[in-house]
Design an enzyme around this catalytic site. Structure first.
Site, mmCIF file in Angstrom:
data_model
loop_
_atom_site.group_PDB
_atom_site.id
_atom_site.type_symbol
_atom_site.label_atom_id
_atom_site.label_comp_id
_atom_site.label_asym_id
_atom_site.label_seq_id
_atom_site.Cartn_x
_atom_site.Cartn_y
_atom_site.Cartn_z
ATOM 1 N N HIS A 424 0.817 -1.214 0.000
ATOM 2 C CA HIS A 424 0.000 0.000 0.000
ATOM 3 C C HIS A 424 0.851 1.265 0.000
ATOM 4 O O HIS A 424 2.057 1.256 0.279
ATOM 5 C CB HIS A 424 -0.961 0.002 1.199
ATOM 6 C CG HIS A 424 -0.282 0.073 2.537
ATOM 7 N ND1 HIS A 424 0.020 1.267 3.162
ATOM 8 C CD2 HIS A 424 0.138 -0.903 3.387
ATOM 9 C CE1 HIS A 424 0.591 1.022 4.335
ATOM 10 N NE2 HIS A 424 0.680 -0.281 4.498
ATOM 11 N N CYS A 443 2.521 -4.954 7.020
ATOM 12 C CA CYS A 443 2.253 -4.762 5.598
ATOM 13 C C CYS A 443 3.428 -4.046 4.932
ATOM 14 O O CYS A 443 4.306 -3.509 5.590
ATOM 15 C CB CYS A 443 0.968 -3.969 5.412
ATOM 16 S SG CYS A 443 -0.527 -4.918 5.776
#
Length: 532
Positions: A424, A443
């Site tokens: 992301h 992440c």
């Protein structure tokens, strides 16, 4: 010494079954051969091997006179096990060859046949898919191994091409052969005394003297500089230092600073450890990685798109912090879609461990986040008594609507998995300038997420930038499906070849390589350069 009256030796169920079958046979065939007895007894501890021999009437696989070519193929392959950094003693070719020469009886021959079969199965599995089970070494390595079905391996012995099978076991990725070559070079360097004395001085271009000579000689030994008699930190030395820095993930300014000095002083024995671990990791992902795939190397803090073996896009990344609950896991999956203007559903662990304590002190804390009930409804936080809840019974979740300040930035890339890991954007751009970029909750944050999206969409859109921008300009959360799912491989290589074959090394940021190396040594792997 005669046995006591009534004494009966214990017998395995399998051997008992074999004996029973002969007891009901006609008198002429009632006696079991020593060969059959020895095979049944030797195979009994391994149910798969025992079942195979039983189903095939205990026929030999390796020891019959007409099986010389087969056993020679296997013994030759086993003799090269050390080249792959495998535990040689597990399927010792020399010991097996000696056993063939020493075999005198049918019992010897039967036991040896089973030893050969076990060596074949172990070697094939180890070379194809790895010596270790990674999750047993480190639970954050959640990769599924490409284990070979036992039936497939036995089928090769029945009607397959054993030579072709053995030749095709090792990983086909070019990196594996390059790692093998690097291993040989390091072992040779170690045998010759290493790279020379440890360096002690930080230096800058323009310096001169004995300390520069020591740097020069080490760079020559490492292959970054041609032999010369210079005593000056000149342009050639500076260029060699820059090449070294690039190959070790350092800022390539050509200055011998503290971090460059530390990497230069890593001994070849330690680099060999990284190579052996990297070869094992290559075996763990001995799969079809996809003609187009995404390669996220956690130690390199990078994400790349690979098309038909060539890197077509790369960007810096930020990975999970080096803490038990935030280290990014290793696994492979398939990217299915892109989410533009994403909302952020705060993970439960962050909600209860980080935000709930703040909300207890101040209900208006973290005002950028919405409090959501189990039905997805936004709840007025003024009506919630946060003080009565604990991490175990807090009934709400938290969500951040799409915005420039959203924790996920303006785009995320989804390959749904049970660890809730994805790639992301991020509003925290300054972290990408750091040399070591381990700051996330697990992440993978991307330094150039928009360009990454364009690169993914260009194979399915005539106007990838326009398609992405239109979704972005809407301000609404939108998903763009990928027409063809793209494999994603989240890996952890501290040693890997560069585009020109030069080995690259990175730091063991999570300490995983150290654990894997110790496990390989416990399994019986012996680094060739350190023997004797």
């Amino acid at each position: 010494m005669p046995a006591a009256p009534g004494f009966r030796p214990k017998m395995s169920p399998l051997l008992a079954l074999v004996l029973a079958s002969f007891l009901v046979a006609p008198p002429v065939e009632a006696q079991i051969s020593p060969f059959t007895q020895s095979i049944a007894a030797a195979a009994a501890p391994d149910s798969a091997i025992a079942a195979y021999y039983a189903q095939n009437g205990y026929a030999p696989l390796w020891t019959a006179p007409d099986q010389a070519e087969r056993r020679n193929l296997l013994l030759t392959a086993l003799s090269h096990a050390a080249d792959h950094g495998l535990p040689v003693q597990r399927y010792d070719a020399v010991a097996l060859a000696d056993a063939f020469r020493a075999a005198r009886t049918e019992g010897d021959r039967g036991r040896l046949d089973v030893r050969m079969t076990r060596a074949f199965l172990d070697y094939a599995q180890d070379l194809h898919s790895g010596v270790l089970t990674p999750s047993k070494v480190d639970p954050t390595i959640v990769r599924e191994l490409p284990r070979l079905p036992v039936e497939q391996m036995f089928a090769v012995l029945e009607n397959g091409d054993l030579g072709a099978f053995l030749a095709g076991l090792a990983p086909k990725a070019p990196a594996y052969a390059q790692l093998m070559k690097a291993r040989i070079g390091l072992e040779r360097q170690i045998a010759q005394g290493g790279w020379g004395p440890v360096l002690t001085a930080k230096l800058k271009p323009g310096a001169s003297g004995a300390e520069v000579v020591a740097l020069r000689d080490r760079l020559v030994a490492m292959g970054y500089l041609r032999r010369s008699a210079t005593r000056d930190y000149d342009g050639e030395v500076q260029k060699a230092v820059q090449q070294f820095q690039l190959a070790h993930g350092l800022e390539a300014d050509g200055v011998l600073d503290e971090s460059t000095l530390a990497e230069l002083n890593v001994a070849p024995q330690d680099r060999l450890k990284s190579i052996l671990v990297a070869m094992e990791r290559e075996r763990w992902i001995n799969i079809d990685r996809g003609h187009r795939h995404i390669w996220v190397n956690l130690t390199d803090f990078s994400a790349r798109i690979i098309d038909d073996g060539k890197e077509t896009f790369t960007t810096r990344s930020v990975v999970g912090k080096n803490a038990p609950e935030t280290r990014s896991p290793e696994f492979s999956d398939e990217m299915e879609y892109i989410v533009v203007n994403p909302s952020w559903s705060v993970p439960r662990s962050i909600t209860t461990k980080e935000y709930l304590p703040l909300l207890k002190k101040n209900p208006n804390a973290a005002g950028h986040l919405k409090i959501v009930d189990s039905k997805g409804r936004v709840i007025d936080r003024g009506k919630i008594n946060f003080g009565k809840y604990t991490a175990a019974n807090f009934p709400f979740s938290m969500r951040q609507p799409p915005s420039d300040g959203n924790a996920l930035g303006l785009v995320k890339f989804m390959f749904p998995n049970k660890w809730n890991i994805y790639l992301h954007d991020t509003p925290s751009k300054s972290l990408f300038a750091r040399e070591v970029r381990a700051f996330s909750h697990g992440c993978i944050r991307l330094g150039d997420p928009f360009d990454f999206a364009h690169a993914l969409l260009e194979v399915q859109s005539d106007d990838p930038r326009g398609q992405f921008q239109k979704a972005l300009d809407s301000g609404q959360e939108q998903a763009i499906k990928l027409d063809v799912h793209v494999p994603v491989h989240i890996v952890y290589f501290t040693a890997f070849p560069g585009a020109k074959g030069q080995m690259n090394y990175r730091r063991d940021v999570y300490g995983r390589d150290a654990l894997i190396y110790d496990a390989l040594m416990e399994a019986g792997v012996v680094p060739g350069g350190q023997q004797g």
